[in-house]
Design a protein around this motif. Sequence first.
Motif, PDB file in Angstrom:
ATOM      1  N   ARG A   7       0.835  -1.191   0.000  1.00  0.00           N
ATOM      2  CA  ARG A   7       0.000   0.000   0.000  1.00  0.00           C
ATOM      3  C   ARG A   7       0.874   1.248   0.000  1.00  0.00           C
ATOM      4  NH1 ARG A   7      -3.869  -2.130   4.887  1.00  0.00           N
ATOM      5  NH2 ARG A   7      -5.312  -3.354   3.617  1.00  0.00           N
ATOM      6  N   PHE A   8       0.526   2.202  -0.826  1.00  0.00           N
ATOM      7  CA  PHE A   8       1.273   3.460  -0.823  1.00  0.00           C
ATOM      8  C   PHE A   8       0.766   4.397   0.271  1.00  0.00           C
ATOM      9  CE2 PHE A   8      -2.367   4.615  -3.465  1.00  0.00           C
ATOM     10  CZ  PHE A   8      -2.638   5.924  -3.085  1.00  0.00           C
ATOM     11  N   TRP A   9      -0.401   4.109   0.841  1.00  0.00           N
ATOM     12  CA  TRP A   9      -1.033   5.039   1.785  1.00  0.00           C
ATOM     13  C   TRP A   9      -1.016   4.560   3.225  1.00  0.00           C
ATOM     14  CZ3 TRP A   9      -5.016   3.044   4.661  1.00  0.00           C
ATOM     15  CH2 TRP A   9      -5.604   1.857   4.189  1.00  0.00           C
ATOM     16  N   GLY A  10      -0.691   3.297   3.469  1.00  0.00           N
ATOM     17  CA  GLY A  10      -0.772   2.758   4.823  1.00  0.00           C
ATOM     18  C   GLY A  10       0.093   1.530   4.970  1.00  0.00           C
ATOM     19  N   TRP A  11      -0.244   0.736   5.973  1.00  0.00           N
ATOM     20  CA  TRP A  11       0.597  -0.396   6.348  1.00  0.00           C
ATOM     21  C   TRP A  11       0.398  -1.596   5.420  1.00  0.00           C
ATOM     22  CZ3 TRP A  11       4.567  -1.143   9.504  1.00  0.00           C
ATOM     23  CH2 TRP A  11       4.958  -2.451   9.773  1.00  0.00           C
ATOM     24  N   GLY A  12       1.493  -2.228   5.055  1.00  0.00           N
ATOM     25  CA  GLY A  12       1.470  -3.593   4.549  1.00  0.00           C
ATOM     26  C   GLY A  12       1.049  -3.789   3.110  1.00  0.00           C
ATOM     27  N   TRP A  13       0.557  -5.005   2.860  1.00  0.00           N
ATOM     28  CA  TRP A  13       0.200  -5.441   1.511  1.00  0.00           C
ATOM     29  C   TRP A  13      -1.219  -5.007   1.157  1.00  0.00           C
ATOM     30  CZ3 TRP A  13       4.442  -6.806  -0.734  1.00  0.00           C
ATOM     31  CH2 TRP A  13       5.431  -7.527  -0.043  1.00  0.00           C
ATOM     32  N   GLU A  14      -1.421  -4.728  -0.124  1.00  0.00           N
ATOM     33  CA  GLU A  14      -2.756  -4.344  -0.589  1.00  0.00           C
ATOM     34  C   GLU A  14      -3.776  -5.449  -0.358  1.00  0.00           C
ATOM     35  OE1 GLU A  14      -2.495  -3.164  -4.653  1.00  0.00           O
ATOM     36  OE2 GLU A  14      -1.801  -1.134  -4.183  1.00  0.00           O
ATOM     37  N   ASP A  15      -3.345  -6.708  -0.425  1.00  0.00           N
ATOM     38  CA  ASP A  15      -4.288  -7.823  -0.320  1.00  0.00           C
ATOM     39  C   ASP A  15      -4.392  -8.379   1.101  1.00  0.00           C
ATOM     40  OD1 ASP A  15      -1.802  -8.968  -0.121  1.00  0.00           O
ATOM     41  OD2 ASP A  15      -2.087 -10.452  -1.709  1.00  0.00           O
ATOM     42  N   ALA A  16      -3.869  -7.659   2.083  1.00  0.00           N
ATOM     43  CA  ALA A  16      -3.896  -8.128   3.475  1.00  0.00           C
ATOM     44  C   ALA A  16      -4.719  -7.169   4.328  1.00  0.00           C
ATOM     45  CB  ALA A  16      -2.480  -8.256   4.021  1.00  0.00           C
ATOM     46  N   GLY A  17      -4.934  -7.550   5.583  1.00  0.00           N
ATOM     47  CA  GLY A  17      -5.700  -6.711   6.499  1.00  0.00           C
ATOM     48  C   GLY A  17      -7.177  -7.039   6.464  1.00  0.00           C
ATOM     49  N   PRO A  18      -7.967  -6.368   7.300  1.00  0.00           N
ATOM     50  CA  PRO A  18      -9.407  -6.645   7.373  1.00  0.00           C
ATOM     51  C   PRO A  18     -10.119  -6.356   6.051  1.00  0.00           C
ATOM     52  CG  PRO A  18      -8.679  -5.291   9.234  1.00  0.00           C
ATOM     53  CD  PRO A  18      -7.556  -5.324   8.267  1.00  0.00           C
ATOM     54  N   THR A  19     -11.113  -7.170   5.743  1.00  0.00           N
ATOM     55  CA  THR A  19     -11.960  -6.920   4.576  1.00  0.00           C
ATOM     56  C   THR A  19     -12.920  -5.776   4.884  1.00  0.00           C
ATOM     57  OG1 THR A  19     -13.683  -8.436   5.311  1.00  0.00           O
ATOM     58  CG2 THR A  19     -11.868  -9.379   4.009  1.00  0.00           C
ATOM     59  N   PRO A  20     -13.560  -5.180   3.880  1.00  0.00           N
ATOM     60  CA  PRO A  20     -14.555  -4.129   4.156  1.00  0.00           C
ATOM     61  C   PRO A  20     -15.649  -4.606   5.108  1.00  0.00           C
ATOM     62  CG  PRO A  20     -13.983  -4.108   1.836  1.00  0.00           C
ATOM     63  CD  PRO A  20     -13.307  -5.318   2.427  1.00  0.00           C
ATOM     64  N   GLU A  21     -16.045  -5.860   4.989  1.00  0.00           N
ATOM     65  CA  GLU A  21     -17.080  -6.392   5.893  1.00  0.00           C
ATOM     66  C   GLU A  21     -16.550  -6.467   7.318  1.00  0.00           C
ATOM     67  OE1 GLU A  21     -17.824  -7.202   1.812  1.00  0.00           O
ATOM     68  OE2 GLU A  21     -16.093  -7.829   3.033  1.00  0.00           O
ATOM     69  N   GLN A  22     -15.295  -6.866   7.482  1.00  0.00           N
ATOM     70  CA  GLN A  22     -14.720  -6.923   8.821  1.00  0.00           C
ATOM     71  C   GLN A  22     -14.532  -5.531   9.414  1.00  0.00           C
ATOM     72  OE1 GLN A  22     -11.273  -9.210   7.628  1.00  0.00           O
ATOM     73  NE2 GLN A  22     -12.067 -11.083   8.566  1.00  0.00           N
ATOM     74  N   VAL A  23     -14.172  -4.553   8.582  1.00  0.00           N
ATOM     75  CA  VAL A  23     -14.054  -3.177   9.066  1.00  0.00           C
ATOM     76  C   VAL A  23     -15.411  -2.663   9.532  1.00  0.00           C
ATOM     77  CG1 VAL A  23     -13.503  -0.807   8.416  1.00  0.00           C
ATOM     78  CG2 VAL A  23     -12.036  -2.679   7.639  1.00  0.00           C
ATOM     79  N   ALA A  24     -16.459  -2.976   8.773  1.00  0.00           N
ATOM     80  CA  ALA A  24     -17.804  -2.564   9.182  1.00  0.00           C
ATOM     81  C   ALA A  24     -18.184  -3.197  10.516  1.00  0.00           C
ATOM     82  CB  ALA A  24     -18.815  -2.931   8.100  1.00  0.00           C
ATOM     83  N   GLY A  25     -17.842  -4.470  10.692  1.00  0.00           N
ATOM     84  CA  GLY A  25     -18.120  -5.133  11.960  1.00  0.00           C
ATOM     85  C   GLY A  25     -17.341  -4.532  13.109  1.00  0.00           C
ATOM     86  N   LEU A  26     -16.082  -4.179  12.851  1.00  0.00           N
ATOM     87  CA  LEU A  26     -15.271  -3.521  13.870  1.00  0.00           C
ATOM     88  C   LEU A  26     -15.891  -2.183  14.248  1.00  0.00           C
ATOM     89  CD1 LEU A  26     -12.612  -3.222  15.508  1.00  0.00           C
ATOM     90  CD2 LEU A  26     -11.585  -2.227  13.447  1.00  0.00           C
ATOM     91  N   GLY A  27     -16.359  -1.439  13.243  1.00  0.00           N
ATOM     92  CA  GLY A  27     -16.986  -0.153  13.517  1.00  0.00           C
ATOM     93  C   GLY A  27     -18.220  -0.291  14.385  1.00  0.00           C
ATOM     94  N   ALA A  28     -19.042  -1.314  14.102  1.00  0.00           N
ATOM     95  CA  ALA A  28     -20.245  -1.526  14.901  1.00  0.00           C
ATOM     96  C   ALA A  28     -19.891  -1.857  16.349  1.00  0.00           C
ATOM     97  CB  ALA A  28     -21.078  -2.644  14.279  1.00  0.00           C
ATOM     98  N   ALA A  29     -18.843  -2.693  16.532  1.00  0.00           N
ATOM     99  CA  ALA A  29     -18.438  -3.070  17.882  1.00  0.00           C
ATOM    100  C   ALA A  29     -17.891  -1.867  18.655  1.00  0.00           C
ATOM    101  CB  ALA A  29     -17.397  -4.182  17.815  1.00  0.00           C
ATOM    102  N   LEU A  30     -17.089  -1.038  17.995  1.00  0.00           N
ATOM    103  CA  LEU A  30     -16.520   0.127  18.668  1.00  0.00           C
ATOM    104  C   LEU A  30     -17.591   1.184  18.953  1.00  0.00           C
ATOM    105  CD1 LEU A  30     -13.159   0.464  16.684  1.00  0.00           C
ATOM    106  CD2 LEU A  30     -13.441  -0.228  19.072  1.00  0.00           C
ATOM    107  N   ALA A  31     -18.541   1.338  18.040  1.00  0.00           N
ATOM    108  CA  ALA A  31     -19.636   2.278  18.284  1.00  0.00           C
ATOM    109  C   ALA A  31     -20.427   1.869  19.514  1.00  0.00           C
ATOM    110  CB  ALA A  31     -20.542   2.350  17.059  1.00  0.00           C
ATOM    111  N   GLN A  32     -20.675   0.574  19.645  1.00  0.00           N
ATOM    112  CA  GLN A  32     -21.404   0.083  20.814  1.00  0.00           C
ATOM    113  C   GLN A  32     -20.586   0.292  22.085  1.00  0.00           C
ATOM    114  OE1 GLN A  32     -22.308  -4.110  20.704  1.00  0.00           O
ATOM    115  NE2 GLN A  32     -23.917  -3.921  22.222  1.00  0.00           N
ATOM    116  N   ARG A  33     -19.286   0.015  22.009  1.00  0.00           N
ATOM    117  CA  ARG A  33     -18.432   0.173  23.189  1.00  0.00           C
ATOM    118  C   ARG A  33     -18.420   1.619  23.666  1.00  0.00           C
ATOM    119  NH1 ARG A  33     -14.353  -1.785  26.098  1.00  0.00           N
ATOM    120  NH2 ARG A  33     -14.405  -3.798  25.041  1.00  0.00           N
ATOM    121  N   PHE A  34     -18.320   2.570  22.736  1.00  0.00           N
ATOM    122  CA  PHE A  34     -18.187   3.969  23.109  1.00  0.00           C
ATOM    123  C   PHE A  34     -19.527   4.696  23.169  1.00  0.00           C
ATOM    124  CE2 PHE A  34     -13.866   3.381  20.991  1.00  0.00           C
ATOM    125  CZ  PHE A  34     -13.219   3.182  22.196  1.00  0.00           C
ATOM    126  N   GLY A  35     -20.608   3.988  22.882  1.00  0.00           N
ATOM    127  CA  GLY A  35     -21.933   4.600  22.958  1.00  0.00           C
ATOM    128  C   GLY A  35     -22.105   5.755  22.003  1.00  0.00           C
TER     129      GLY A  35
END
Length: 534
Positions: A7-35
């Motif tokens: 990736r030219f903009w962030g960490w690591g390989w373009e084909d690695a890291g959380p998928t868009p679906e996993q990022v959405a799930g992470l966002g939902a979990a963090l939103a719930q945690r922080f209210g």
Amino acid sequence: MSARRRRFWGWGWEDAGPTPEQVAGLGAALAQRFGTTLPPAVTPPRIEEIALHAPRVTGPAALAAIARTDPETRAAHTYGKSFRDVVRALARDFDPAPDVVLCPRSEAEVTAVLDWASDARVAVIPYGGGSSVVAGVEPRVGDAYAGTCSLDLGALRTVVEIDERSRAARIQAGIFGPDLEDQLRPHGLTLRHYPQSFEFSTLGGWIATRSGGHYATLYTHIDDFVESLRVVTPHGLVETRRLPGSGAGPSPDRLWIGSEGILGVITEAWMRLQRRPVFRASLSVPFADFAAGAEAACAISQAGLYPANCRLLDPGEAELAGAGGEASVLLIAFESADHPLDAWITRAAECAADHGGTLPAELPRTRRTDEGARDGTAGAWRGAFLNGPYLRDAIATLGLISETFETAVTWDRFAEFHAGVMRATQDAVARVCGGGRVSCRFTHVYPDGPAPYYTVVAPARPGGQLAQWAEVKAAASEAILRFGGTITHHHAVGRDHRPWYDRQRPDAFAAALTAAKRALDPAGILNPGVLIDP
């Protein structure tokens, strides 16, 4: 087959890291945690969306073969990999981009670049893997230069010579961690230096930033492995004598270890090696109280056992790592190329139990392979450790603040230090963000003190991530100095830590460092603004 792309903009390989679906799930979990409600994740930038300023310089004609001015190369060399870097990249802001990236294939070409830059007054930023999290590779140098050049050493990536009798190797500075180990493996040897950035950082970068490796005791910093160096400076080539030790005055190697590219460009190093380990033993010990776990870590560090891993996670860190969350956890591991480890793991377990740790019914025995090394609590922590930078980038796309900072302090001051830093950081997070999470783990332990590493995750105002990050970081940094710690244990100084580093270092040392730079870099072209003013 196409090569795997970073990736030219962030960490690591373009084909690695959380998928868009996993990022959405992470966002939902963090939103719930922080209210709170989080915005949809920002889409990562494409190079076609990036507007870069026109190059002011392109390098000398004699070096045209190693010059790169294409947008993706320039964008990839604009930032390191800190939270602040990723947020700016997600905003499509690549304003500090270097004018040209030069990729020397030999020491002679490094010399030619420095000669040209000194005459043309072009700032040169030495670049290894670009994994800096303190703006150490960012071409932010002010208006006193005709242009900026990122000097990428990635073509210098060979283990040139191995001295098996002395257990050492001569290695080019641009080699990445995995390539280095691959070239040593057939000889049964290892450098045994594994920072979290191992996959995307280089030997020269480790030396220039005084990198701290994965191992928690004994040989932890790259300093411990350097036998001698070759460094190209604007004043000329410097090569230190290869010796196991010397009392002949101040060590010349130490002048460049940690110099962050301001005094010269490291091109080669003789490095001390070790035999690859074949014996391993590991144990995870829960503690009801973080302070009790710290006392156990202190006891183990002072017992002369020297475990490869002695990491204490508070409940928040344990939860982030998937290693629990109700208790603090002390991860203990030993490894050896020479002998079984039952006596060592047994004694470490006794130290942990003496301070309230809960031991398993049966202690682990020595294994002759890495079988089981990725299982259980220790395996969960290892996976989280390696995936952490990808997760940090995902958190940045969700509009949150994610920051880490590390330090070190002596055992006699740790309790007051930890309470003071946690209080100051939590207060800042509450004031600036309205809430959030601060957690702590030990990355290293020494007989005279630990290296605590703090993690902050908090919601941010839309468009306010960087301002809020800066306020939280300043509060934490002020507390670190106020309570007697170092502004950085293993992440270097760069440009981000300069305000606090300037207060930590002795004034007379700053004057001596300035004099050294004047002698070695008369035109002041090397990494201006890092460690000292140009």
